[in-house]
Design an enzyme around this catalytic site. Structure first.
Site, PDB file in Angstrom:
ATOM      1  N   SER A 136       0.874  -1.167   0.000  1.00 41.52           N
ATOM      2  CA  SER A 136       0.000   0.000   0.000  1.00 41.52           C
ATOM      3  C   SER A 136       0.914   1.221   0.000  1.00 41.52           C
ATOM      4  O   SER A 136       1.713   1.396   0.923  1.00 41.52           O
ATOM      5  CB  SER A 136      -0.873  -0.024   1.257  1.00 41.52           C
ATOM      6  OG  SER A 136      -1.650   1.141   1.351  1.00 41.52           O
ATOM      7  N   LYS A 162      -1.105  -1.136  -4.460  1.00 42.51           N
ATOM      8  CA  LYS A 162      -2.284  -0.304  -4.148  1.00 42.51           C
ATOM      9  C   LYS A 162      -1.769   1.097  -3.889  1.00 42.51           C
ATOM     10  O   LYS A 162      -0.749   1.266  -3.211  1.00 42.51           O
ATOM     11  CB  LYS A 162      -2.973  -0.901  -2.924  1.00 42.51           C
ATOM     12  CG  LYS A 162      -3.719   0.062  -2.011  1.00 42.51           C
ATOM     13  CD  LYS A 162      -4.508  -0.711  -0.953  1.00 42.51           C
ATOM     14  CE  LYS A 162      -4.707   0.090   0.317  1.00 42.51           C
ATOM     15  NZ  LYS A 162      -5.421  -0.694   1.354  1.00 42.51           N
ATOM     16  N   LYS A 164      -2.968   5.020  -2.503  1.00 43.30           N
ATOM     17  CA  LYS A 164      -4.009   5.809  -1.844  1.00 43.30           C
ATOM     18  C   LYS A 164      -4.422   6.925  -2.788  1.00 43.30           C
ATOM     19  O   LYS A 164      -3.560   7.540  -3.434  1.00 43.30           O
ATOM     20  CB  LYS A 164      -3.439   6.404  -0.547  1.00 43.30           C
ATOM     21  CG  LYS A 164      -3.117   5.354   0.501  1.00 43.30           C
ATOM     22  CD  LYS A 164      -4.396   4.761   1.057  1.00 43.30           C
ATOM     23  CE  LYS A 164      -4.123   3.837   2.226  1.00 43.30           C
ATOM     24  NZ  LYS A 164      -5.372   3.296   2.787  1.00 43.30           N
ATOM     25  N   ASP A 189      -7.131   2.914  -3.139  1.00 45.46           N
ATOM     26  CA  ASP A 189      -7.906   2.983  -1.888  1.00 45.46           C
ATOM     27  C   ASP A 189      -8.219   4.438  -1.584  1.00 45.46           C
ATOM     28  O   ASP A 189      -7.310   5.250  -1.381  1.00 45.46           O
ATOM     29  CB  ASP A 189      -7.077   2.366  -0.744  1.00 45.46           C
ATOM     30  CG  ASP A 189      -7.850   2.289   0.577  1.00 45.46           C
ATOM     31  OD1 ASP A 189      -9.004   2.755   0.636  1.00 45.46           O
ATOM     32  OD2 ASP A 189      -7.281   1.750   1.551  1.00 45.46           O
ATOM     33  N   GLU A 214     -11.027   0.498  -3.481  1.00 46.57           N
ATOM     34  CA  GLU A 214     -11.359   0.237  -2.085  1.00 46.57           C
ATOM     35  C   GLU A 214     -12.053   1.453  -1.457  1.00 46.57           C
ATOM     36  O   GLU A 214     -11.565   2.581  -1.565  1.00 46.57           O
ATOM     37  CB  GLU A 214     -10.037  -0.067  -1.353  1.00 46.57           C
ATOM     38  CG  GLU A 214     -10.181  -0.578   0.055  1.00 46.57           C
ATOM     39  CD  GLU A 214      -8.810  -0.951   0.647  1.00 46.57           C
ATOM     40  OE1 GLU A 214      -7.868  -1.226  -0.129  1.00 46.57           O
ATOM     41  OE2 GLU A 214      -8.691  -0.952   1.882  1.00 46.57           O
ATOM     42  N   ASP A 239     -13.787  -1.808   2.941  1.00 49.77           N
ATOM     43  CA  ASP A 239     -12.884  -1.914   4.092  1.00 49.77           C
ATOM     44  C   ASP A 239     -13.652  -1.365   5.300  1.00 49.77           C
ATOM     45  O   ASP A 239     -14.274  -2.121   6.060  1.00 49.77           O
ATOM     46  CB  ASP A 239     -11.590  -1.126   3.774  1.00 49.77           C
ATOM     47  CG  ASP A 239     -10.635  -0.948   4.948  1.00 49.77           C
ATOM     48  OD1 ASP A 239     -10.989  -1.279   6.087  1.00 49.77           O
ATOM     49  OD2 ASP A 239      -9.502  -0.440   4.746  1.00 49.77           O
ATOM     50  N   LYS A 263      -9.670  -6.881   8.155  1.00 49.38           N
ATOM     51  CA  LYS A 263      -8.641  -6.487   9.118  1.00 49.38           C
ATOM     52  C   LYS A 263      -9.046  -7.052  10.468  1.00 49.38           C
ATOM     53  O   LYS A 263     -10.176  -6.845  10.912  1.00 49.38           O
ATOM     54  CB  LYS A 263      -8.537  -4.955   9.203  1.00 49.38           C
ATOM     55  CG  LYS A 263      -7.985  -4.317   7.935  1.00 49.38           C
ATOM     56  CD  LYS A 263      -7.907  -2.813   8.056  1.00 49.38           C
ATOM     57  CE  LYS A 263      -7.341  -2.203   6.782  1.00 49.38           C
ATOM     58  NZ  LYS A 263      -7.515  -0.740   6.751  1.00 49.38           N
ATOM     59  N   GLY A 291      -4.040  -3.949   6.069  1.00 52.44           N
ATOM     60  CA  GLY A 291      -3.001  -3.607   7.039  1.00 52.44           C
ATOM     61  C   GLY A 291      -3.310  -2.292   7.734  1.00 52.44           C
ATOM     62  O   GLY A 291      -4.082  -1.478   7.227  1.00 52.44           O
TER      63      GLY A 291
HETATM   64  O1  OSB Z   1      -7.318   1.817   4.531  1.00 52.39           O
HETATM   65  O2  OSB Z   1      -6.115   0.117   4.290  1.00 52.39           O
HETATM   66  C1  OSB Z   1      -6.296   1.218   4.806  1.00 52.39           C
HETATM   67  C2  OSB Z   1      -3.211   2.251   6.830  1.00 52.39           C
HETATM   68  C3  OSB Z   1      -3.810   2.909   7.884  1.00 52.39           C
HETATM   69  C4  OSB Z   1      -5.176   3.037   7.904  1.00 52.39           C
HETATM   70  C5  OSB Z   1      -5.953   2.506   6.869  1.00 52.39           C
HETATM   71  C6  OSB Z   1      -5.363   1.825   5.816  1.00 52.39           C
HETATM   72  C7  OSB Z   1      -3.963   1.746   5.786  1.00 52.39           C
HETATM   73  C8  OSB Z   1      -3.221   1.125   4.696  1.00 52.39           C
HETATM   74  C9  OSB Z   1      -1.845   0.631   5.035  1.00 52.39           C
HETATM   75  O3  OSB Z   1      -3.600   1.077   3.546  1.00 52.39           O
HETATM   76  C10 OSB Z   1      -1.690  -0.799   4.862  1.00 52.39           C
HETATM   77  C11 OSB Z   1      -0.379  -1.252   5.438  1.00 52.39           C
HETATM   78  O4  OSB Z   1      -0.320  -1.559   6.644  1.00 52.39           O
HETATM   79  O5  OSB Z   1       0.579  -1.313   4.663  1.00 52.39           O
HETATM   80 MG    MG Z   2      -8.427   0.651   3.163  1.00 52.40          MG
END
Ligand code: OSB
Ligand code: MG
Length: 376
Positions: A136, A162, A164, A189, A214, A239, A263, A291
């Protein structure tokens, strides 16, 4: 039978190697609760996945500390459990606060697996000995910096990227990645940053052949997501909206998503994650492990969960060194050049705790013994 003798909470502060930016802001430092549970037969470890601020979820590190100290630990210490799978039921009268609950729920599963002498992955019924990994990538300062990051992750072997997205950082960065990596399994995401009125934008994203998008819409929505999913070809993955197997069923029945991110913290621990796995495997809904910038203990629990049969897509489970210069476990989690993590075969989570590192990061601890707090 599990008779809890004592529980220790420990708040640690860990700096991230690089800040992580989502549609709701940047994180530079993590505040993490580690939990140790002792029973007559052994020990188990858990990590709280709540963030520092109530932006992804209403829970924070501080609310989890409070809920664990004043409600969750006392309730679990008040009785004997037949097995780790009973913890969720004992905690069910406490509303919400699933990340706080998962902190000890996951530790009890680790304890039980150690007592049986089996890896946690086997104890929960996992079927894989290795898991495919994705990354991510947070929002970057420029498209050039983003492309540089994507190149590095792809050359490190990761199987899926992925990124953001947020309003103003969506089509362009995704198009730039697509232009350089036409075949890369790619997804985005949004962390709830868009509205149904942005449907035209999502239809444009259909051209890019993304694996999924996402949580494009509100964190607590399933209805608008169902409307949006009908308007676009790219699968929606939920999510934030999914807290239970019942939520998963409703989202699938409504057509709000075609894929689900699971999660452990968000769903309250392994018992609920197993229910989601069963529902989704039965209904052929692909799922994957999300994650929360976990340190080693949480990462090890994620690896175990990712071995379940329904986890057919690469998750956001990647190497320790992407997050922390020195992790809370030994050895740190590593990813092979083929982009997989090999599941360790030692009992429980399979990793040792790096007490030297944890000691240096500790800001406070609190001990609980059956029916009373012994020290602050
Ligand atoms: O939306 O998946 C998410 C990290 C913090 C809060 C929300 C998210 C995330 C990530 C990081 O996308 C995923 C990772 O731990 O690498
Ligand atoms: Mg997410």
């Amino acid at each position: 039978m599990i008779r809890i003798r004592s529980v220790e909470l420990r708040e640690i502060h860990l700096p991230l190697v690089h800040f992580f930016e989502t549609s709701f802001g940047r994180t530079y430092n993590r505040k993490i609760i580690l939990l140790t549970v002792h029973s007559d037969e052994g020990i188990g470890y858990g990590e709280c996945t709540a963030s520092e601020e109530p932006l992804y979820s209403s829970e924070t590190t501080e609310t989890a500390w409070h809920m664990l100290s004043d409600f969750i630990i006392p309730r679990l210490m008040d009785r004997d459990l037949l097995s780790a799978s009973d913890a969720a039921e004992v905690l069910s009268p406490i509303r919400g606060n699933r990340m706080a609950k998962a902190t000890i729920e996951t530790a009890l599963w680790d304890l039980e697996a150690r007592r049986l002498g089996v890896p946690l992955s086997k104890h929960i019924g996992g079927v894989r000995t290795q898991i495919p990994c994705g990354v991510s990538i947070g929002i970057q300062n420029s498209i050039d910096e983003l492309l540089e990051k994507v190149r590095r992750e792809v050359s490190d072997g990761y199987r899926r990227v992925k990124i953001k997205i947020k309003p103003g950082w969506e089509i362009e960065p995704l198009r730039a990645i697509r232009a350089e990596f036409p075949e890369l399994p790619l997804m985005a995401d949004a962390n709830s940053a868009f509205r149904l009125s942005d449907t035209a934008l999502f239809r444009r994203l259909d051209e890019l052949g993304l694996m999924m998008i996402e949580q494009p819409l509100a964190h607590d929505d399933m209805v608008d997501h169902a409307v949006l999913q009908k308007e676009m070809e790219t699968p929606i993955c939920l999510d934030e909206s999914i807290h239970s197997a019942d939520d998963a069923r409703k989202a699938v029945e409504l057509g709000s998503c075609r894929i689900i991110n699971v999660k452990l913290g968000r769903v309250g621990g392994f018992t609920e994650a197993l229910r989601i796995n069963d529902y989704c495997a039965r209904n052929r809904v692909p799922i994957w492990c999300g994650g929360m910038l976990e340190s080693g203990v949480g990462r090890a629990h994620n690896i175990a969960m990712s071995t379940l049969s329904g986890f057919v897509l690469p998750g956001d489970v990647s190497a320790s060194k992407r997050y922390y210069a020195e992790d809370t476990i030994l050895p740190p989690v590593t990813v092979t050049p083929e982009g997989i993590i090999r599941v360790l075969e030692f009992p429980g989570i399979g990793y040792e705790l790096n007490w030297e590192r944890i000691g240096r990061a500790t800001m406070r601890t609190r001990q609980f013994t059956r029916n009373r707090v012994i020290s602050d």
